[in-house]
Design a protein around this motif. Sequence first.
Motif, mmCIF file in Angstrom:
data_model
loop_
_atom_site.group_PDB
_atom_site.id
_atom_site.type_symbol
_atom_site.label_atom_id
_atom_site.label_comp_id
_atom_site.label_asym_id
_atom_site.label_seq_id
_atom_site.Cartn_x
_atom_site.Cartn_y
_atom_site.Cartn_z
ATOM 1 N N TYR A 5 0.859 -1.174 0.000
ATOM 2 C CA TYR A 5 0.000 0.000 0.000
ATOM 3 C C TYR A 5 0.892 1.219 0.000
ATOM 4 C CZ TYR A 5 1.096 0.001 4.959
ATOM 5 O OH TYR A 5 1.748 -0.010 6.155
ATOM 6 N N ALA A 11 0.512 7.407 1.376
ATOM 7 C CA ALA A 11 -0.505 8.446 1.230
ATOM 8 C C ALA A 11 -1.905 7.844 1.307
ATOM 9 C CB ALA A 11 -0.318 9.180 -0.091
ATOM 10 N N ASP A 12 -2.092 6.662 0.721
ATOM 11 C CA ASP A 12 -3.400 6.007 0.772
ATOM 12 C C ASP A 12 -3.783 5.671 2.203
ATOM 13 O OD1 ASP A 12 -3.485 6.159 -1.963
ATOM 14 O OD2 ASP A 12 -2.906 4.068 -2.287
ATOM 15 N N SER A 13 -2.853 5.135 2.956
ATOM 16 C CA SER A 13 -3.163 4.766 4.334
ATOM 17 C C SER A 13 -3.446 6.007 5.169
ATOM 18 C CB SER A 13 -2.028 3.958 4.954
ATOM 19 O OG SER A 13 -0.849 4.729 5.053
ATOM 20 N N GLN A 14 -2.743 7.086 4.910
ATOM 21 C CA GLN A 14 -3.003 8.324 5.646
ATOM 22 C C GLN A 14 -4.393 8.865 5.336
ATOM 23 O OE1 GLN A 14 0.150 11.145 5.029
ATOM 24 N NE2 GLN A 14 1.465 10.177 6.546
ATOM 25 N N GLU A 15 -4.813 8.756 4.079
ATOM 26 C CA GLU A 15 -6.158 9.207 3.713
ATOM 27 C C GLU A 15 -7.218 8.369 4.407
ATOM 28 O OE1 GLU A 15 -6.670 9.347 -0.515
ATOM 29 O OE2 GLU A 15 -4.826 10.486 -0.796
ATOM 30 N N VAL A 16 -6.992 7.069 4.472
ATOM 31 C CA VAL A 16 -7.944 6.175 5.134
ATOM 32 C C VAL A 16 -8.024 6.500 6.618
ATOM 33 C CG1 VAL A 16 -8.382 3.778 5.784
ATOM 34 C CG2 VAL A 16 -7.705 4.325 3.445
ATOM 35 N N ALA A 76 -7.248 9.349 8.071
ATOM 36 C CA ALA A 76 -7.867 10.666 8.225
ATOM 37 C C ALA A 76 -9.383 10.572 8.069
ATOM 38 C CB ALA A 76 -7.282 11.648 7.215
ATOM 39 N N GLN A 77 -9.845 9.800 7.102
ATOM 40 C CA GLN A 77 -11.286 9.667 6.880
ATOM 41 C C GLN A 77 -11.957 8.944 8.051
ATOM 42 O OE1 GLN A 77 -13.170 11.049 4.440
ATOM 43 N NE2 GLN A 77 -14.851 10.337 5.712
ATOM 44 N N SER A 133 -12.506 18.502 8.076
ATOM 45 C CA SER A 133 -11.353 18.266 7.207
ATOM 46 C C SER A 133 -10.145 18.079 8.112
ATOM 47 C CB SER A 133 -11.116 19.459 6.285
ATOM 48 O OG SER A 133 -12.228 19.669 5.465
ATOM 49 N N LYS A 145 -5.933 16.771 8.668
ATOM 50 C CA LYS A 145 -4.621 16.722 8.034
ATOM 51 C C LYS A 145 -3.709 15.897 8.923
ATOM 52 C CE LYS A 145 -1.330 19.972 8.475
ATOM 53 N NZ LYS A 145 -0.708 21.279 8.467
ATOM 54 N N ILE A 150 -2.532 14.088 13.884
ATOM 55 C CA ILE A 150 -3.766 14.399 13.162
ATOM 56 C C ILE A 150 -4.336 15.684 13.740
ATOM 57 C CG2 ILE A 150 -6.095 13.622 12.614
ATOM 58 C CD1 ILE A 150 -5.096 10.762 12.961
#
Length: 165
Positions: free
Chosen positions: A72, A75-80, A82-83, A110, A112, A119
């Motif tokens: 993975y 960046a993808d894991s950070q987005e997950v 964060a969401q 939102s 970051k 976070i």
Amino acid sequence: MNAIKAVSLTLCYSCVAISMVTVLIPQKRTRRVMSFAVGLFFISTFITVVSAQVSEIDFHSPNVAEIPIPTYHDADSQEVVAQMTADHLTQALNELLHNEGIDVKDIKLSLKISDEGRISVVRAVIYISEKDIDKMPAIKSIVYRNISKEPEIHVTGEEAQQVAE
């Protein structure tokens, strides 16, 4: 797991059988001999089952090349993350405001994630109905105490729909 189950079942059946035989043993001289024979039977049964099950266990440790490693992007894991965090914070804020008698139409957060992994909330937008206008200071206070960010408050549910589109 099957090995443990087999050993346990054999142990239980042996205990039941030994208990029945022990009840039938007379109290006099033969009691010692029969107790010895029953004990010997129990130990031999247990050893036989354990040795049979241990031989079936594969003690081979896997080769490092055989272990699958998930791929993975960071960046993808950070987005997950964060969401997921935003969803949990939204739910918690909604419950806090609801407990104070404030009917929130929508909450948008939102987040970051910094390079250090911290976070933080970048923006908090809360949509309320016109009947809750007088509760705006309480809303700001509750939200600021919990996420350390003063929210933008919009007073109609129509704006929440426009932003979502």
